[in-house]
Design a protein around this motif. Structure first.
Motif, PDB file in Angstrom:
ATOM      1  N   ALA A  81       0.839  -1.199   0.000  1.00 11.69           N
ATOM      2  CA  ALA A  81       0.000   0.000   0.000  1.00 11.69           C
ATOM      3  C   ALA A  81       0.874   1.250   0.000  1.00 11.69           C
ATOM      4  N   ILE A  82       1.893   1.238   0.851  1.00 11.83           N
ATOM      5  CA  ILE A  82       2.793   2.396   0.917  1.00 11.83           C
ATOM      6  C   ILE A  82       3.523   2.559  -0.415  1.00 11.83           C
ATOM      7  N   LEU A  83       3.850   1.415  -1.009  1.00 12.09           N
ATOM      8  CA  LEU A  83       4.554   1.462  -2.291  1.00 12.09           C
ATOM      9  C   LEU A  83       3.709   2.189  -3.335  1.00 12.09           C
ATOM     10  N   GLN A  84       2.406   1.866  -3.361  1.00 16.22           N
ATOM     11  CA  GLN A  84       1.519   2.548  -4.312  1.00 16.22           C
ATOM     12  C   GLN A  84       1.602   4.067  -4.112  1.00 16.22           C
ATOM     13  N   LEU A  85       1.520   4.425  -2.853  1.00  8.60           N
ATOM     14  CA  LEU A  85       1.561   5.845  -2.500  1.00  8.60           C
ATOM     15  C   LEU A  85       2.872   6.484  -2.954  1.00  8.60           C
ATOM     16  N   LYS A  86       3.939   5.767  -2.694  1.00  8.40           N
ATOM     17  CA  LYS A  86       5.257   6.325  -3.022  1.00  8.40           C
ATOM     18  C   LYS A  86       5.436   6.433  -4.526  1.00  8.40           C
ATOM     19  N   ARG A  87       4.842   5.479  -5.234  1.00  5.14           N
ATOM     20  CA  ARG A  87       4.985   5.545  -6.694  1.00  5.14           C
ATOM     21  C   ARG A  87       4.262   6.774  -7.229  1.00  5.14           C
ATOM     22  N   SER A  88       3.087   7.054  -6.659  1.00  3.91           N
ATOM     23  CA  SER A  88       2.408   8.269  -7.137  1.00  3.91           C
ATOM     24  C   SER A  88       3.219   9.499  -6.751  1.00  3.91           C
ATOM     25  N   LYS A  89       3.844   9.415  -5.578  1.00  6.12           N
ATOM     26  CA  LYS A  89       4.706  10.531  -5.162  1.00  6.12           C
ATOM     27  C   LYS A  89       5.848  10.734  -6.154  1.00  6.12           C
TER      28      LYS A  89
END
Lengths: 214, 187
Positions: A16-24
Protein backbone atom coordinates in the motif's frame (compact mmCIF):
# COMPACT_ATOMS: atom_id res chain seq x y z
CA UNK A 1 23.17 -25.13 5.89
CA UNK A 2 24.59 -22.05 7.55
CA UNK A 3 22.65 -19.44 9.45
CA UNK A 4 20.55 -17.92 6.76
CA UNK A 5 18.37 -15.02 7.70
CA UNK A 6 14.86 -15.41 6.36
CA UNK A 7 13.91 -13.50 3.26
CA UNK A 8 12.78 -9.95 3.70
CA UNK A 9 9.02 -10.08 3.56
CA UNK A 10 6.83 -7.61 1.76
CA UNK A 11 3.60 -7.17 3.64
CA UNK A 12 0.29 -5.80 2.43
CA UNK A 13 1.03 -2.55 4.20
CA UNK A 14 4.31 -2.30 2.32
CA UNK A 15 2.48 -2.71 -0.93
CA UNK A 16 0.00 0.00 0.00
CA UNK A 17 2.79 2.40 0.92
CA UNK A 18 4.55 1.46 -2.29
CA UNK A 19 1.52 2.55 -4.31
CA UNK A 20 1.56 5.85 -2.50
CA UNK A 21 5.26 6.33 -3.02
CA UNK A 22 4.99 5.55 -6.69
CA UNK A 23 2.41 8.27 -7.14
CA UNK A 24 4.71 10.53 -5.16
CA UNK A 25 7.52 9.69 -7.56
CA UNK A 26 5.29 10.49 -10.49
CA UNK A 27 4.57 13.92 -9.06
CA UNK A 28 8.26 14.40 -8.37
CA UNK A 29 9.05 13.52 -11.97
CA UNK A 30 6.36 15.88 -13.18
CA UNK A 31 7.72 18.67 -11.03
CA UNK A 32 11.22 18.15 -12.39
CA UNK A 33 9.96 18.10 -15.96
CA UNK A 34 7.90 21.22 -15.48
CA UNK A 35 10.84 22.91 -13.87
CA UNK A 36 12.99 22.17 -16.89
CA UNK A 37 10.22 23.26 -19.22
CA UNK A 38 9.83 26.59 -17.44
CA UNK A 39 13.56 27.16 -17.52
CA UNK A 40 13.80 26.46 -21.24
CA UNK A 41 10.74 28.58 -22.00
CA UNK A 42 12.17 31.46 -20.06
CA UNK A 43 15.32 31.21 -22.15
CA UNK A 44 13.18 31.23 -25.28
CA UNK A 45 11.26 34.24 -24.03
CA UNK A 46 14.49 36.08 -23.43
CA UNK A 47 15.80 35.42 -26.91
CA UNK A 48 12.46 36.43 -28.46
CA UNK A 49 12.51 39.68 -26.53
CA UNK A 50 16.06 40.32 -27.63
CA UNK A 51 15.13 39.68 -31.22
CA UNK A 52 12.25 42.13 -31.09
CA UNK A 53 13.14 44.66 -28.41
CA UNK A 54 10.72 47.37 -29.57
CA UNK A 55 7.38 45.73 -30.05
CA UNK A 56 7.69 42.68 -27.86
CA UNK A 57 4.81 43.80 -25.70
CA UNK A 58 2.43 43.56 -28.64
CA UNK A 59 3.84 40.28 -29.87
CA UNK A 60 1.07 37.69 -29.30
CA UNK A 61 3.57 34.86 -29.37
CA UNK A 62 5.50 36.35 -26.48
CA UNK A 63 2.32 37.00 -24.54
CA UNK A 64 1.25 33.45 -25.11
CA UNK A 65 4.60 32.13 -23.97
CA UNK A 66 4.53 34.17 -20.82
CA UNK A 67 1.02 32.96 -20.07
CA UNK A 68 2.17 29.42 -20.54
CA UNK A 69 5.05 29.95 -18.16
CA UNK A 70 2.70 31.33 -15.56
CA UNK A 71 0.34 28.43 -15.99
CA UNK A 72 3.20 25.95 -15.67
CA UNK A 73 4.35 27.74 -12.56
CA UNK A 74 0.88 27.42 -11.13
CA UNK A 75 0.91 23.69 -11.88
CA UNK A 76 4.32 23.35 -10.32
CA UNK A 77 3.10 24.95 -7.12
CA UNK A 78 0.13 22.61 -7.03
CA UNK A 79 2.39 19.66 -7.63
CA UNK A 80 4.60 20.79 -4.76
CA UNK A 81 1.63 20.98 -2.43
CA UNK A 82 0.45 17.57 -3.47
CA UNK A 83 3.92 16.20 -3.01
CA UNK A 84 4.00 17.50 0.54
CA UNK A 85 0.57 16.00 1.17
CA UNK A 86 1.67 12.62 -0.07
CA UNK A 87 4.87 12.75 1.90
CA UNK A 88 2.92 13.59 5.03
CA UNK A 89 0.57 10.74 4.32
CA UNK A 90 3.46 8.35 3.93
CA UNK A 91 5.00 9.41 7.22
CA UNK A 92 1.61 9.21 8.93
CA UNK A 93 1.20 5.70 7.62
CA UNK A 94 4.64 4.72 8.79
CA UNK A 95 3.92 6.17 12.20
CA UNK A 96 0.62 4.29 12.34
CA UNK A 97 2.48 1.09 11.66
CA UNK A 98 4.73 1.85 14.59
CA UNK A 99 1.68 2.56 16.71
CA UNK A 100 0.24 -0.76 15.66
CA UNK A 101 3.39 -2.40 16.93
CA UNK A 102 2.98 -0.48 20.16
CA UNK A 103 -0.60 -1.70 20.65
CA UNK A 104 0.45 -5.23 19.85
CA UNK A 105 3.26 -4.95 22.38
CA UNK A 106 0.82 -3.74 25.01
CA UNK A 107 -1.49 -6.63 24.26
CA UNK A 108 1.31 -9.12 24.60
CA UNK A 109 2.49 -7.55 27.83
CA UNK A 110 -0.99 -7.66 29.24
CA UNK A 111 -1.37 -11.30 28.31
CA UNK A 112 1.87 -12.23 29.99
CA UNK A 113 1.01 -10.20 33.05
CA UNK A 114 -2.37 -11.89 33.47
CA UNK A 115 -0.72 -15.26 32.98
CA UNK A 116 1.82 -14.45 35.66
CA UNK A 117 -0.92 -13.19 37.96
CA UNK A 118 -2.70 -16.49 37.55
CA UNK A 119 0.40 -18.17 38.88
CA UNK A 120 0.08 -16.03 42.00
CA UNK A 121 -3.46 -17.26 42.71
CA UNK A 122 -2.29 -19.79 45.34
CA UNK A 123 -0.19 -17.16 47.05
CA UNK A 124 -2.64 -16.56 49.96
CA UNK A 125 -2.80 -20.21 50.79
CA UNK A 126 0.92 -20.44 50.39
CA UNK A 127 1.51 -17.59 52.80
CA UNK A 128 -0.89 -19.14 55.35
CA UNK A 129 0.91 -22.37 54.99
CA UNK A 130 4.26 -20.70 55.49
CA UNK A 131 2.96 -18.95 58.61
CA UNK A 132 1.66 -22.17 60.12
CA UNK A 133 4.93 -23.85 59.27
CA UNK A 134 6.92 -21.14 60.98
CA UNK A 135 4.75 -21.25 64.08
CA UNK A 136 5.17 -25.00 64.15
CA UNK A 137 8.91 -24.49 63.82
CA UNK A 138 8.79 -22.11 66.82
CA UNK A 139 6.90 -24.68 68.81
CA UNK A 140 9.52 -27.26 68.06
CA UNK A 141 12.21 -24.83 69.12
CA UNK A 142 10.40 -24.21 72.43
CA UNK A 143 10.06 -27.87 73.07
CA UNK A 144 13.67 -28.47 72.38
CA UNK A 145 14.69 -25.61 74.63
CA UNK A 146 12.57 -26.95 77.48
CA UNK A 147 14.13 -30.38 77.23
CA UNK A 148 17.47 -28.81 78.01
CA UNK A 149 16.05 -27.20 81.18
CA UNK A 150 16.73 -30.43 83.17
CA UNK A 151 20.46 -29.87 82.81
CA UNK A 152 20.17 -26.25 83.91
CA UNK A 153 21.11 -27.05 87.57
CA UNK A 154 24.26 -28.57 86.39
CA UNK A 155 24.97 -25.40 84.48
CA UNK A 156 24.52 -23.39 87.66
CA UNK A 157 26.95 -25.63 89.51
CA UNK A 158 29.44 -25.14 86.79
CA UNK A 159 29.03 -21.42 87.06
CA UNK A 160 29.58 -21.56 90.78
CA UNK A 161 32.72 -23.60 90.42
CA UNK A 162 34.03 -21.27 87.77
CA UNK A 163 33.39 -18.33 90.06
CA UNK A 164 35.31 -20.02 92.88
CA UNK A 165 38.21 -20.74 90.57
CA UNK A 166 38.22 -17.22 89.42
CA UNK A 167 38.35 -15.93 93.01
CA UNK A 168 41.23 -18.18 93.83
CA UNK A 169 43.08 -17.21 90.74
CA UNK A 170 42.59 -13.53 91.41
CA UNK A 171 43.76 -13.91 95.03
CA UNK A 172 46.87 -15.70 93.94
CA UNK A 173 47.58 -13.15 91.38
CA UNK A 174 47.12 -10.13 93.59
CA UNK A 175 50.50 -10.18 95.37
CA UNK A 176 52.27 -10.32 92.09
CA UNK A 177 50.71 -7.04 91.12
CA UNK A 178 53.33 -4.49 90.24
CA UNK A 179 53.73 -1.83 92.93
CA UNK A 180 52.32 1.49 92.08
CA UNK A 181 54.96 3.84 90.80
CA UNK A 182 55.50 6.55 93.37
CA UNK A 183 55.86 9.78 91.53
CA UNK A 184 57.47 12.65 93.40
CA UNK A 185 54.94 15.08 94.60
CA UNK A 186 54.85 18.41 96.29
CA UNK A 187 52.33 17.15 98.76
CA UNK A 188 53.46 17.58 102.37
CA UNK A 189 56.33 19.88 101.48
CA UNK A 190 56.44 23.24 103.20
CA UNK A 191 55.47 26.23 101.10
CA UNK A 192 58.23 28.16 99.44
CA UNK A 193 59.16 31.07 101.69
CA UNK A 194 60.92 33.53 99.38
CA UNK A 195 62.58 33.86 95.99
CA UNK A 196 66.07 34.43 97.50
CA UNK A 197 65.99 31.16 99.23
CA UNK A 198 64.86 29.67 96.00
CA UNK A 199 67.75 31.16 94.00
CA UNK A 200 70.26 30.05 96.65
CA UNK A 201 68.96 26.58 96.39
CA UNK A 202 69.19 26.88 92.63
CA UNK A 203 72.86 27.93 92.82
CA UNK A 204 73.74 25.02 95.04
CA UNK A 205 72.03 22.73 92.61
CA UNK A 206 74.15 24.19 89.78
CA UNK A 207 77.33 23.58 91.73
CA UNK A 208 76.34 20.02 92.27
CA UNK A 209 75.66 19.75 88.56
CA UNK A 210 79.10 21.15 87.70
CA UNK A 211 80.79 18.80 90.10
CA UNK A 212 79.02 15.93 88.56
CA UNK A 213 80.20 17.05 85.14
CA UNK A 214 83.80 17.40 86.35
CA UNK B 1 34.49 19.89 -12.89
CA UNK B 2 35.57 17.32 -15.47
CA UNK B 3 39.14 16.34 -14.95
CA UNK B 4 41.53 16.43 -17.90
CA UNK B 5 42.41 13.03 -19.23
CA UNK B 6 45.91 11.69 -18.55
CA UNK B 7 48.63 12.25 -21.16
CA UNK B 8 48.30 8.72 -22.49
CA UNK B 9 45.10 9.92 -24.16
CA UNK B 10 47.26 11.88 -26.58
CA UNK B 11 49.46 8.92 -27.37
CA UNK B 12 48.74 7.99 -31.03
CA UNK B 13 49.50 4.23 -30.83
CA UNK B 14 46.70 3.92 -28.29
CA UNK B 15 44.23 4.37 -31.15
CA UNK B 16 45.51 1.49 -33.24
CA UNK B 17 44.70 -2.07 -32.29
CA UNK B 18 48.00 -3.59 -31.28
CA UNK B 19 48.70 -6.97 -32.88
CA UNK B 20 50.71 -8.33 -29.94
CA UNK B 21 48.23 -9.84 -27.50
CA UNK B 22 50.15 -8.87 -24.36
CA UNK B 23 50.51 -5.28 -25.48
CA UNK B 24 46.89 -5.26 -26.59
CA UNK B 25 45.78 -6.35 -23.15
CA UNK B 26 47.74 -3.47 -21.70
CA UNK B 27 46.23 -1.15 -24.28
CA UNK B 28 42.68 -2.25 -23.48
CA UNK B 29 43.26 -1.82 -19.78
CA UNK B 30 44.51 1.72 -20.43
CA UNK B 31 41.33 2.38 -22.39
CA UNK B 32 39.26 0.98 -19.57
CA UNK B 33 40.95 3.26 -17.07
CA UNK B 34 40.43 6.20 -19.40
CA UNK B 35 36.73 5.43 -19.84
CA UNK B 36 36.14 4.94 -16.13
CA UNK B 37 37.91 8.17 -15.27
CA UNK B 38 36.13 10.05 -18.04
CA UNK B 39 32.73 8.74 -16.96
CA UNK B 40 33.38 9.46 -13.31
CA UNK B 41 34.54 13.01 -13.87
CA UNK B 42 31.59 13.73 -16.17
CA UNK B 43 29.23 11.88 -13.85
CA UNK B 44 28.13 9.87 -16.84
CA UNK B 45 26.27 6.68 -16.12
CA UNK B 46 25.68 5.63 -19.64
CA UNK B 47 27.74 5.78 -22.81
CA UNK B 48 26.87 4.83 -26.32
CA UNK B 49 28.83 2.14 -28.07
CA UNK B 50 30.44 4.92 -30.10
CA UNK B 51 31.86 6.40 -26.91
CA UNK B 52 29.74 9.46 -26.27
CA UNK B 53 27.92 10.18 -23.06
CA UNK B 54 24.21 9.42 -23.07
CA UNK B 55 22.05 11.37 -20.67
CA UNK B 56 18.48 10.42 -20.06
CA UNK B 57 15.84 12.32 -21.91
CA UNK B 58 18.06 14.52 -24.01
CA UNK B 59 19.79 13.54 -27.21
CA UNK B 60 23.44 14.24 -26.64
CA UNK B 61 25.68 15.32 -29.45
CA UNK B 62 28.82 15.18 -27.41
CA UNK B 63 32.08 14.14 -28.91
CA UNK B 64 33.15 10.58 -28.44
CA UNK B 65 35.95 9.61 -26.12
CA UNK B 66 37.27 7.38 -28.88
CA UNK B 67 37.80 10.34 -31.17
CA UNK B 68 40.72 12.59 -30.34
CA UNK B 69 40.60 15.68 -32.50
CA UNK B 70 43.80 17.09 -31.07
CA UNK B 71 45.98 14.41 -32.55
CA UNK B 72 43.45 13.49 -35.23
CA UNK B 73 43.10 9.89 -34.21
CA UNK B 74 40.11 7.70 -33.55
CA UNK B 75 39.57 4.12 -32.52
CA UNK B 76 37.99 1.86 -35.15
CA UNK B 77 34.56 0.55 -34.16
CA UNK B 78 35.74 -3.08 -34.22
CA UNK B 79 38.35 -2.34 -31.61
CA UNK B 80 35.85 -0.27 -29.61
CA UNK B 81 33.57 -3.29 -29.46
CA UNK B 82 36.48 -5.37 -28.22
CA UNK B 83 37.10 -2.83 -25.47
CA UNK B 84 33.43 -2.89 -24.48
CA UNK B 85 33.26 -6.65 -24.36
CA UNK B 86 36.37 -6.77 -22.16
CA UNK B 87 34.87 -4.15 -19.85
CA UNK B 88 31.65 -6.15 -19.59
CA UNK B 89 33.66 -9.28 -18.78
CA UNK B 90 35.52 -7.51 -16.02
CA UNK B 91 32.36 -6.04 -14.57
CA UNK B 92 33.28 -2.46 -15.34
CA UNK B 93 30.40 -1.97 -17.73
CA UNK B 94 26.98 -3.48 -18.29
CA UNK B 95 25.19 -3.53 -21.61
CA UNK B 96 21.80 -1.87 -21.38
CA UNK B 97 20.28 -4.50 -23.65
CA UNK B 98 20.49 -7.56 -21.54
CA UNK B 99 21.21 -10.88 -23.12
CA UNK B 100 22.76 -9.39 -26.23
CA UNK B 101 26.45 -9.40 -26.76
CA UNK B 102 26.69 -5.95 -28.25
CA UNK B 103 24.30 -3.29 -27.11
CA UNK B 104 23.94 0.29 -28.36
CA UNK B 105 24.64 1.74 -24.92
CA UNK B 106 26.60 0.68 -21.88
CA UNK B 107 26.37 1.52 -18.21
CA UNK B 108 29.75 2.47 -16.86
CA UNK B 109 30.68 1.16 -13.43
CA UNK B 110 33.52 3.15 -11.99
CA UNK B 111 32.74 1.30 -8.80
CA UNK B 112 31.97 -2.37 -8.81
CA UNK B 113 28.37 -3.46 -8.38
CA UNK B 114 29.20 -4.76 -4.89
CA UNK B 115 30.76 -1.46 -3.94
CA UNK B 116 27.67 0.41 -5.13
CA UNK B 117 25.54 -2.02 -3.18
CA UNK B 118 27.37 -1.32 0.04
CA UNK B 119 27.21 2.42 -0.59
CA UNK B 120 23.46 2.17 -1.09
CA UNK B 121 23.20 0.11 2.06
CA UNK B 122 25.08 2.86 3.88
CA UNK B 123 22.52 5.37 2.65
CA UNK B 124 19.69 3.16 3.85
CA UNK B 125 21.26 2.96 7.26
CA UNK B 126 22.10 6.63 7.63
CA UNK B 127 18.82 7.90 6.18
CA UNK B 128 16.77 5.69 8.47
CA UNK B 129 15.11 3.92 5.59
CA UNK B 130 15.50 0.41 6.91
CA UNK B 131 12.34 -1.67 7.15
CA UNK B 132 10.62 0.60 4.69
CA UNK B 133 9.64 0.24 1.12
CA UNK B 134 11.64 2.70 -0.95
CA UNK B 135 11.06 3.08 -4.64
CA UNK B 136 14.06 2.84 -6.88
CA UNK B 137 13.22 6.25 -8.29
CA UNK B 138 13.22 7.68 -4.77
CA UNK B 139 16.55 6.01 -4.11
CA UNK B 140 18.36 7.13 -7.24
CA UNK B 141 16.61 10.39 -8.22
CA UNK B 142 14.83 11.50 -5.06
CA UNK B 143 15.75 14.53 -3.04
CA UNK B 144 16.91 12.47 -0.11
CA UNK B 145 19.90 10.96 -1.84
CA UNK B 146 21.28 14.23 -3.18
CA UNK B 147 24.95 14.43 -2.37
CA UNK B 148 25.49 10.69 -2.53
CA UNK B 149 27.60 9.32 -5.30
CA UNK B 150 24.80 7.11 -6.61
CA UNK B 151 22.38 10.00 -7.00
CA UNK B 152 21.28 10.18 -10.61
CA UNK B 153 22.05 6.57 -11.33
CA UNK B 154 19.70 5.17 -13.96
CA UNK B 155 16.97 3.05 -12.43
CA UNK B 156 17.78 -0.24 -14.22
CA UNK B 157 21.37 0.07 -13.10
CA UNK B 158 20.25 0.81 -9.55
CA UNK B 159 18.16 -2.33 -9.62
CA UNK B 160 21.25 -4.26 -10.73
CA UNK B 161 23.28 -2.75 -7.92
CA UNK B 162 20.67 -3.84 -5.40
CA UNK B 163 20.93 -7.47 -6.40
CA UNK B 164 23.97 -8.24 -4.20
CA UNK B 165 21.93 -7.04 -1.21
CA UNK B 166 19.17 -9.46 -2.18
CA UNK B 167 21.67 -12.28 -2.38
CA UNK B 168 22.85 -11.38 1.08
CA UNK B 169 19.22 -11.46 2.24
CA UNK B 170 19.36 -7.87 3.24
CA UNK B 171 16.85 -6.68 0.68
CA UNK B 172 13.91 -7.67 -1.44
CA UNK B 173 13.09 -6.08 -4.74
CA UNK B 174 9.43 -5.47 -5.45
CA UNK B 175 8.37 -5.74 -9.07
CA UNK B 176 5.46 -3.94 -10.61
CA UNK B 177 2.71 -5.64 -12.60
CA UNK B 178 4.97 -5.85 -15.66
CA UNK B 179 7.82 -7.46 -13.77
CA UNK B 180 9.93 -4.31 -13.73
CA UNK B 181 11.69 -3.67 -10.45
CA UNK B 182 10.20 -0.58 -8.83
CA UNK B 183 10.99 -0.68 -5.16
CA UNK B 184 13.21 -2.23 -2.58
CA UNK B 185 12.93 -3.02 1.09
CA UNK B 186 16.11 -3.25 3.08
CA UNK B 187 16.42 -4.56 6.60
Amino acid sequence: MGQRPSRVKITKNDRAILQLKRSKDEIHKFAKRTDNLIASERVRLKTMIQEDPKHYKENPKIRFLLKRIHYQNHLLEQAGDQLINLENLVSTLEFKLVELQFVKGLEHGNEILSKLNKEFKGADQLMDNVQSQTSYQNEINDVLARSVVGVDDFEEELDKELDQLEEQFILKKEPQKEPEIQMPSTEGLPDLKSEEQDSAEHASEEIIGERALA
Amino acid sequence: MPMPLPPIYSFPPLYTRQPNSIIRRQQISSWMDLILQYAKSHNAWCMSAEGSIVTEGSESVQESIFVNNEIERSVPQVFINEIWSTMCQEGKAIGTDKGKKESPTYYILWRTVDSWASLILQWFESAGKLQQVVTIYELSQGDESIGWEFHGMPEPLTADCLKPLCHRHRATIVNDEYGKPVAVKVV
